[in-house]
Write an enzyme that holds these catalytic residues in place. Sequence first.
Site, PDB file in Angstrom:
ATOM      1  CG  ASP A  39      -2.000  -0.974   1.174  1.00 43.24           C
ATOM      2  OD1 ASP A  39      -2.323  -1.418   0.062  1.00 43.24           O
ATOM      3  OD2 ASP A  39      -2.560  -1.300   2.239  1.00 43.24           O
ATOM      4  CE1 TYR A  77       3.968  -6.871   4.203  1.00 35.97           C
ATOM      5  CE2 TYR A  77       3.300  -9.162   4.440  1.00 35.97           C
ATOM      6  CZ  TYR A  77       3.398  -8.009   3.675  1.00 35.97           C
ATOM      7  OH  TYR A  77       2.946  -8.005   2.386  1.00 35.97           O
TER       8      TYR A  77
END
Lengths: 261, 261
Positions: free
Chosen positions: B62, B120
Site C-alpha cells: 500500500d 512483515y
Amino acid sequence: MKHNGSGGAEVRNLRVMMAYRGTAYHGFQRQGNAYTVQQAVEEALSGLLGEEVTIYGCSRTDAGVHARQFCFNFRTENPIPTRGIVFGTNARLGDDIALLSCEEAEEDFHARYCCKGKEYEYIVHNSEIKDPFYCDRAYRCPHPIDAVLLDREAKAFVGEHDFKSFCSADCDKENTTRTIYSCGVKREGDLVRFRVAGNGFLYNMVRIMVGTLLSINEGKLPQGSVPQLLLSRDRTLAGRTVPPQGLYLDRVFYKRSDSIE
Amino acid sequence: MKHNGSGGAEVRNLRVMMAYRGTAYHGFQRQGNAYTVQQAVEEALSGLLGEEVTIYGCSRTDAGVHARQFCFNFRTENPIPTRGIVFGTNARLGDDIALLSCEEAEEDFHARYCCKGKEYEYIVHNSEIKDPFYCDRAYRCPHPIDAVLLDREAKAFVGEHDFKSFCSADCDKENTTRTIYSCGVKREGDLVRFRVAGNGFLYNMVRIMVGTLLSINEGKLPQGSVPQLLLSRDRTLAGRTVPPQGLYLDRVFYKRSDSIE
C-alpha cells in the site's frame, strides 16, 4: 523568575530540549534568505504564545545536520504550563522537529554560554549498495572501513589541542584550542559510528576529523599522522570535509554530572 | 534462458531483490494516475537497458508501506552483467529505492507465483512525544503498550485460519484462509515491534491484526478475543486498520530453507 518593569507579569526563562532531522533546513541559525530550524521553532512558539519569541540555541548546526538533543532558552511572560509548551509547540511544528522537554530555568541561564560540552555522532553507512533507510541519515562510503584501526587513530584527538587544521577556512574564531574528552569509532553491521565529546567545536570540526580518519583508512594519509596534522595548524593538510547528513548533535552537557568524563 | 523466436539473442529471466522507503509512493503496483514504485523501477530499468521493461513483483504494498526485501523478476535480451543492472539502475533511481541484488533465474520463475511466504514487521513508536527520526517510519501510539501481554495474544494468530475478519472490506479474494507461521510482539525501548510470517496475506491483513492487538491493549476488545474474532468472519468486529508508515515487508521466502519454520 523576575517581574518586568511595566506590570505584574513574571518574565520566565525557559530551557527546552528538542530533536530535529536537519534534512529540510539550512541549519539551526536564523538566516535572511533560507528556512532554518530557529525560524520554524520561533514561528511555532510565537503562534502558541501570542507574542514575538526569540530563542537562543546551544550551537549552530549546518544545513542537513541532525540533532538528537539540542538545547535552547527563551523568555516569555505567558503563564502557560511547561507541558503545554511542549505539546502545543509540537502540534504546530512539522514532523521533523520535536520539543522533548521544557523546564523553568534560572534567570541567567543561556543555552549557548552555559553549555559545558557536547557530544556528536557521525554515522557512515559502509556499503557498495545504497540503503533507502539511511540515505539522508548517514554518509555512504563504499571503501571497506577498518573500524579497529580508526578507533586507535581517533585516540590522538583526545586532550587539549589547537584544532586550526580541523576547522573550515571560513572559521573566524581567534582561539582554536579545544579539549576533546573522548573520541572513538565502532562498527555495528554496515554502520560505522564515530563519536566525539568535547568542551567546544569549531566550524566543520567533526566533519573534518571524520574525513581525516577516512583518509587514513583509504591510505591517503599515513597511520599515526593525526598528532602532526594538529601541530601543523594547516587545514590543507587534513582530510576532506565529509557531508552533513551523517552528523548528529547527540548530547549537550550543562552540569558536571551530564558529562561523560 | 532460452532463445527468442526471431534471432539469436537469449531471453534472460532475472530475479531482483530491492528495498524501498514507501513514503513518496502510492504503493508498489503501477497505477494510471499516481506514481508508484513499479513505475519508478520500470523507468530506471528501461532507461538502462534501452527497451521497454515490465517487472513482476512478489506482492502489492500500500501507499506509504516500506520494504526491506522485495522480490521482482523481469525479462530482457540485453546481455549486461547482473552487477551492472544493480549499479546502473540504482544510479537512475532516487535515494528511496535500491536494488540489492540481481541474479539469473529459471525460465519459469515468477516473483509472485513462486513466493512461498513473507515476513512483515510493524513498528509502533510508543511515546507521548513525537520523534523526528521515526515520523515516517513508525506509527506513534501514546497509550502505554504491554508488549508481554500482546505477545501472548498474538500467538492466537499462529496456524491455519480464515482471516475474513482481518481483511479490508475491499478484499476481493474468495479464499481468505491463510497460514501464519509465527507472530510475536517485542519491546525495544520506545519501539514496539510486531512481527508476523505466513504463507500469504490479504489486503490490510497485517495492519488490522496490529490494530486489533492495540485495541486489546487499550481495553476496547477483551483479552483472549482473537480466536472468536477469527471465527466470526466479520471485519466490523476486529480492531482498526493502523496507518501504513509503520509497516515493513521484511523478508520474502522462495525456498524451504528461506523460511523461519
